[in-house]
Scaffold this motif. Structure first.
Motif, PDB file in Angstrom:
ATOM      1  N   SER A  67     -10.445  29.971 -24.117  1.00 14.90           N
ATOM      2  CA  SER A  67     -10.133  28.899 -24.455  1.00 14.90           C
ATOM      3  C   SER A  67      -9.652  27.951 -23.403  1.00 14.90           C
ATOM      4  O   SER A  67      -8.721  28.654 -22.694  1.00 14.90           O
ATOM      5  N   LEU A  68     -10.219  26.747 -23.041  1.00 14.63           N
ATOM      6  CA  LEU A  68      -9.658  25.707 -22.017  1.00 14.63           C
ATOM      7  C   LEU A  68      -9.397  24.511 -22.697  1.00 14.63           C
ATOM      8  O   LEU A  68      -9.598  24.286 -23.747  1.00 14.63           O
ATOM      9  N   PRO A  69      -8.448  23.889 -21.828  1.00 15.34           N
ATOM     10  CA  PRO A  69      -8.028  22.647 -22.282  1.00 15.34           C
ATOM     11  C   PRO A  69      -9.153  21.575 -22.801  1.00 15.34           C
ATOM     12  O   PRO A  69     -10.200  21.786 -22.041  1.00 15.34           O
ATOM     13  N   LYS A  70      -9.078  20.610 -23.467  1.00 12.49           N
ATOM     14  CA  LYS A  70     -10.395  19.880 -24.011  1.00 12.49           C
ATOM     15  C   LYS A  70     -10.596  18.938 -22.707  1.00 12.49           C
ATOM     16  O   LYS A  70     -11.684  18.515 -22.535  1.00 12.49           O
ATOM     17  N   ASP A  71      -9.883  18.668 -21.725  1.00 15.72           N
ATOM     18  CA  ASP A  71     -10.117  17.873 -20.795  1.00 15.72           C
ATOM     19  C   ASP A  71     -10.670  18.667 -19.297  1.00 15.72           C
ATOM     20  O   ASP A  71     -10.981  18.145 -18.441  1.00 15.72           O
ATOM     21  N   MET A  72     -10.809  19.990 -19.512  1.00 11.61           N
ATOM     22  CA  MET A  72     -11.271  20.743 -18.581  1.00 11.61           C
ATOM     23  C   MET A  72     -12.406  21.339 -19.211  1.00 11.61           C
ATOM     24  O   MET A  72     -12.808  22.310 -19.864  1.00 11.61           O
ATOM     25  N   ASN A  73     -13.693  20.779 -18.738  1.00 11.57           N
ATOM     26  CA  ASN A  73     -14.926  21.012 -19.171  1.00 11.57           C
ATOM     27  C   ASN A  73     -15.945  21.609 -18.084  1.00 11.57           C
ATOM     28  O   ASN A  73     -16.275  20.938 -17.039  1.00 11.57           O
ATOM     29  N   LEU A  74     -16.336  22.850 -18.421  1.00 12.25           N
ATOM     30  CA  LEU A  74     -17.115  23.665 -17.545  1.00 12.25           C
ATOM     31  C   LEU A  74     -18.490  23.702 -18.130  1.00 12.25           C
ATOM     32  O   LEU A  74     -18.803  24.081 -19.253  1.00 12.25           O
ATOM     33  N   VAL A  75     -19.517  23.234 -17.474  1.00 12.24           N
ATOM     34  CA  VAL A  75     -20.848  22.819 -18.149  1.00 12.24           C
ATOM     35  C   VAL A  75     -21.703  23.950 -17.276  1.00 12.24           C
ATOM     36  O   VAL A  75     -21.806  24.022 -16.357  1.00 12.24           O
ATOM     37  N   PHE A  76     -22.444  24.751 -18.252  1.00 16.32           N
ATOM     38  CA  PHE A  76     -23.452  25.787 -17.405  1.00 16.32           C
ATOM     39  C   PHE A  76     -25.060  25.238 -17.835  1.00 16.32           C
ATOM     40  O   PHE A  76     -25.559  25.634 -18.880  1.00 16.32           O
ATOM     41  N   ASP A  77     -25.670  24.286 -17.010  1.00 16.04           N
ATOM     42  CA  ASP A  77     -26.845  23.968 -17.443  1.00 16.04           C
ATOM     43  C   ASP A  77     -28.002  25.059 -16.828  1.00 16.04           C
ATOM     44  O   ASP A  77     -28.681  25.085 -15.946  1.00 16.04           O
ATOM     45  N   TRP A  78     -27.995  26.272 -17.605  1.00 16.91           N
ATOM     46  CA  TRP A  78     -28.627  27.362 -17.095  1.00 16.91           C
ATOM     47  C   TRP A  78     -29.702  28.041 -18.176  1.00 16.91           C
ATOM     48  O   TRP A  78     -29.337  27.727 -19.489  1.00 16.91           O
ATOM     49  N   LYS A  79     -30.918  28.233 -17.834  1.00 16.67           N
ATOM     50  CA  LYS A  79     -31.783  28.865 -18.851  1.00 16.67           C
ATOM     51  C   LYS A  79     -31.879  30.187 -18.707  1.00 16.67           C
ATOM     52  O   LYS A  79     -31.813  30.821 -17.550  1.00 16.67           O
ATOM     53  N   LYS A  80     -31.733  31.093 -19.682  1.00 12.74           N
ATOM     54  CA  LYS A  80     -31.446  32.394 -19.567  1.00 12.74           C
ATOM     55  C   LYS A  80     -33.005  33.199 -19.521  1.00 12.74           C
ATOM     56  O   LYS A  80     -33.853  32.855 -19.849  1.00 12.74           O
ATOM     57  N   PRO A  81     -32.749  34.208 -18.398  1.00 12.90           N
ATOM     58  CA  PRO A  81     -33.970  34.914 -18.134  1.00 12.90           C
ATOM     59  C   PRO A  81     -34.144  35.935 -19.423  1.00 12.90           C
ATOM     60  O   PRO A  81     -33.327  36.146 -20.107  1.00 12.90           O
ATOM     61  N   ALA A 140      -6.482  21.557 -13.449  1.00  9.40           N
ATOM     62  CA  ALA A 140      -7.777  20.693 -13.073  1.00  9.40           C
ATOM     63  C   ALA A 140      -8.172  20.108 -14.344  1.00  9.40           C
ATOM     64  O   ALA A 140      -7.706  20.173 -15.524  1.00  9.40           O
ATOM     65  N   THR A 141      -9.110  18.880 -14.293  1.00  8.85           N
ATOM     66  CA  THR A 141      -9.441  18.100 -15.241  1.00  8.85           C
ATOM     67  C   THR A 141     -10.750  17.621 -14.869  1.00  8.85           C
ATOM     68  O   THR A 141     -11.205  17.235 -13.633  1.00  8.85           O
ATOM     69  N   GLY A 142     -11.437  17.184 -16.076  1.00  6.17           N
ATOM     70  CA  GLY A 142     -12.971  16.561 -15.696  1.00  6.17           C
ATOM     71  C   GLY A 142     -13.896  17.722 -15.895  1.00  6.17           C
ATOM     72  O   GLY A 142     -13.729  18.566 -16.721  1.00  6.17           O
ATOM     73  N   THR A 143     -15.071  17.246 -15.442  1.00  4.29           N
ATOM     74  CA  THR A 143     -16.251  18.111 -15.774  1.00  4.29           C
ATOM     75  C   THR A 143     -16.902  18.881 -14.493  1.00  4.29           C
ATOM     76  O   THR A 143     -17.379  18.073 -13.269  1.00  4.29           O
ATOM     77  N   LEU A 144     -17.007  20.003 -14.404  1.00  7.36           N
ATOM     78  CA  LEU A 144     -17.542  20.934 -13.224  1.00  7.36           C
ATOM     79  C   LEU A 144     -18.847  21.554 -13.851  1.00  7.36           C
ATOM     80  O   LEU A 144     -18.972  22.326 -14.929  1.00  7.36           O
ATOM     81  N   ARG A 145     -20.024  21.202 -13.120  1.00  7.62           N
ATOM     82  CA  ARG A 145     -21.489  21.444 -13.781  1.00  7.62           C
ATOM     83  C   ARG A 145     -21.915  22.717 -12.771  1.00  7.62           C
ATOM     84  O   ARG A 145     -21.853  22.469 -11.488  1.00  7.62           O
TER      85      ARG A 145
END
Length: 223
Positions: A67-81, A140-145
């Motif tokens: 679990s991460l803080p609500k303002d630390m957003n890691l986004v994974f725009d990945w299609k599974k193989p 850290a804060t924000g969105t990491l894509r």
């Protein structure tokens, strides 16, 4: 400078069998690309973040709290193989990065999630990154894509290369003491290209650990 996502650090190790041309890696030398947020920044006061006290089931994929803080957003725009091993290795690559930023949030490189999802050079890389954030006095804060992912299996069936881009143009360092967000204008420095060597954990069916980390900073291919 704004803290970028996990720059080249001491854990860059050559991979003979699996990796293509090593990008940004192969030695332990630091460079201008290794800098971390903390100086020469414009600042703003962010909204107060809330760290969850307990993690829901989806934050514990292997019984480990991610679990991460609500303002630390890691986004994974990945299609599974389709390949089962490659899909599992991809999932745990994402968990490896979640574990690192959980360590940043919890102010420790010894969090159980870090040990669960990394080994060897990957563990050294994770610990180096977390310690740098701690020593600088930042979280850290924000969105990491993360996007444009590819996977490739080794012939031995126990290693998978997971390669992808990362965009940290909306992801910032935040001073612990002042609660100020460190921001800069978007630039090529916000784009990194990763190749992570994931190794199957021998006594678990679907657990994969990051064993080597290669990074190409200022990656034009990711823009």
């Amino acid at each position: 400078m704004k803290r970028r996502s996990l720059p080249v650090a001491a854990a860059l190790v050559a991979s003979a069998a699996l990796l293509l041309t090593a990008c940004g890696g192969g030695d332990d030398k630091s460079s201008d690309n290794d800098k971390i947020a903390g100086a020469d920044q414009s600042t703003e006061t962010p909204k107060e973040s809330a760290t969850p006290s307990t993690a829901p089931a989806k934050d514990k994929p292997d019984g480990v709290d991610l679990s991460l803080p609500k303002d630390m957003n890691l986004v994974f725009d990945w299609k599974k193989p389709e390949d089962k091993n490659e899909a599992a290795a991809m999932d745990d690559t994402a968990n490896f990065f979640r574990a690192i930023y959980r360590g940043v949030d919890k102010r420790t490189a010894k969090d159980a999630a870090v040990a669960a999802y990394s080994t060897g050079g990957g563990l050294k890389y994770a610990q180096t990154q977390i310690d740098a954030w701690i020593e600088g006095g930042w979280t850290a804060t924000g969105t990491l894509r993360h996007y444009d992912v590819t996977t490739r299996s080794a012939d031995n069936g126990t290693s998978v290369e997971v390669a992808f881009c990362a965009d940290s143009s909306k992801f910032y360092g935040k001073e612990i003491k002042t609660n100020k967000v460190l921001t800069t204008e978007p630039s090529i420095k916000d784009f990194d290209y990763y190749k992570i060597i994931m190794t199957k954990y021998p006594t678990a069916d679907d657990l994969w650990q990051a064993s080597k980390v290669f990074v190409e900073t200022k990656a034009e291919k990711c823009q």
